[in-house]
Design a protein around this motif. Sequence first.
Motif, short mmCIF file in Angstrom:
data_model
loop_
_atom_site.label_atom_id
_atom_site.label_comp_id
_atom_site.label_asym_id
_atom_site.label_seq_id
_atom_site.Cartn_x
_atom_site.Cartn_y
_atom_site.Cartn_z
N THR A 52 -4.01 -4.31 11.07
CA THR A 52 -3.65 -3.66 9.81
C THR A 52 -4.64 -2.55 9.48
O THR A 52 -5.81 -2.61 9.90
CB THR A 52 -3.63 -4.67 8.65
OG1 THR A 52 -4.92 -5.30 8.55
CG2 THR A 52 -2.56 -5.72 8.87
N ASN A 53 -4.17 -1.57 8.75
CA ASN A 53 -5.02 -0.45 8.31
C ASN A 53 -5.90 -0.94 7.17
O ASN A 53 -5.43 -1.14 6.05
CB ASN A 53 -4.13 0.70 7.87
CG ASN A 53 -4.93 1.97 7.60
OD1 ASN A 53 -6.15 1.97 7.74
ND2 ASN A 53 -4.25 3.02 7.21
N GLU A 54 -7.17 -1.15 7.46
CA GLU A 54 -8.07 -1.71 6.46
C GLU A 54 -9.49 -1.20 6.66
O GLU A 54 -9.83 -0.65 7.71
CB GLU A 54 -8.07 -3.25 6.53
CG GLU A 54 -8.57 -3.79 7.86
CD GLU A 54 -8.56 -5.32 7.92
OE1 GLU A 54 -8.42 -5.95 6.88
OE2 GLU A 54 -8.70 -5.86 9.03
N ASP A 100 -7.76 -3.36 1.99
CA ASP A 100 -6.74 -2.75 2.84
C ASP A 100 -6.56 -1.29 2.42
O ASP A 100 -6.92 -0.88 1.33
CB ASP A 100 -5.42 -3.51 2.76
CG ASP A 100 -4.75 -3.38 1.40
OD1 ASP A 100 -4.31 -2.27 1.08
OD2 ASP A 100 -4.69 -4.39 0.67
N GLU A 119 -3.42 0.24 2.99
CA GLU A 119 -1.99 0.46 3.17
C GLU A 119 -1.44 1.46 2.14
O GLU A 119 -0.52 2.20 2.41
CB GLU A 119 -1.25 -0.88 3.05
CG GLU A 119 -1.56 -1.86 4.17
CD GLU A 119 -1.20 -1.32 5.54
OE1 GLU A 119 -0.28 -0.49 5.64
OE2 GLU A 119 -1.84 -1.73 6.53
#
Length: 516
Positions: free
Chosen positions: A269-271, A287, A289
């Motif tokens: 995940t984009n974090e 995060d 997101e």
Amino acid sequence: MRNYIVVRRLATQPKLANAPKRKWKSVVGLEVHAQIASASKLFSGSGTAFGAPLNTGVAYFDASIPGTLPVLNRKCVESGIKTALALGCRVNEVSMFDRKHYFYADLPNGYQITQQRAALANNGLMTFPVITPGKKVYYKSVNLLQLQLEQDSGKSLHDEYLKRSLVDLNRAGLPLMELVFAPDLETGEEAASLVKELMLILRRLQTCSCKMEEGALRVDANISIHQEGDPLGVRTEVKNIGSVRSISQAISYEINRQLELVADGGVVTNETRNWDAENRRTVAMRDKEVLQDYRFMPEPNLPPLHLNLKPGCRSTKELISVAELSEQIPELPEHTRQRLMEHYKLNAETAIILVNEPVLLEHFVNISKSLAGVPTKVITNFLINDLLTYCNKLNLDVEDCAISAEALKDVLQALHAEQINLQAARQLIQLLHNNPSETVSQLVTENNLQQICDLGSIEAYCQQAIANQPKAVQQYQKGKSKALFAIVGEVAKLSAQKANMKLAVECLEKLLKKQK
């Protein structure tokens, strides 16, 4: 820090037993914030001294008092231009300042003044050596997308006892260069080597102290993985990397974490993740997101920054000449490496290590000039294999070692004159570090480190060694020349490592020849 980084397999590194067998590639891009070495801030006249009492280096503008206006620091612009030129950038004739809006409790304006849309410089290229233990040294190139000037934020202090947060604005408005590198790196070792080279360049330019422990150089790493031939994967950002060694460790860990996650069927995940240096692992912070809208707008209180790009021109009060600043660029690290290899006939790895440790390089040059008769290989071997190894074992920077250049010269002079042997020279490193006020000759006498060169004494040791090593003697006389090493080792043991080994070998060969 150290000139090369030893990366061991950490207990907290994820295991990759279940990783897919198809080839995966890792991609790493760095963003570096370097604090410009200046006596005053980017847009105000308040001081920049590290460790000053809380909120004592704060001008009205830094505290966002209504009616105050920014005044651009000329020295900071000049430092930014020098850095851009040294990194092969295209310096822009016109650059502009923007407001980047976001809320931090320690950002009084509610926005940061930066150069997001029209930076000071673009399109640079850095080529640097990568040293990985057990592998051949190689060179790597990385593109520098943008170098921009911007101001720092303040610092929040959290009082756990009183359950409240306080703000120190000493850092608010400190001058920064943000260097945005393309995602051209693949490993933690390459990233650490890039930062090390950048630090060497900035220090030579005197545009940044690069003291990471003081926050003068901060590194954020963007890391992703993808299968060969596929588009780049989802990236994570790792922050709070506090040393060159930690850069390598943090990136290596995060690459392996992502590989293990994918191998187990998970999704990256984009974090933003934080590097926990104590436990040597990355930890999720927040995060990313939701794309944050920074509402960039031109800074209305600062006009466009114009520079004179014409060759041969000089700077004026109103206009900075880039050509004039280019004349002030000193010898850069790679040029020094080439000079060392050409002038002193050093190999590439030795030249890289010396340049990576400026104090070690200074010792080498001074000792080479003072002791012209001592082979350069003897000097470099002693400085790298003995002095640097000693400092590494103590986790000590060479510049913090208490041994003076004069003392090192005296040790090498005594070693070359065969007054002491290499074993004694190594002992003297520790003795000199612990007793910096004593001379080499005093320590040699006090610790009985003089090399035994008396032929009668050496022959006695050799005869005793032959008597103690009958099996090795028998093997040597049957033609196994390597068996002599065991007998030589016995001589060293009997003489408490003080016998002249060259004379001992000659004596042993003579005695063993007589016994045939």
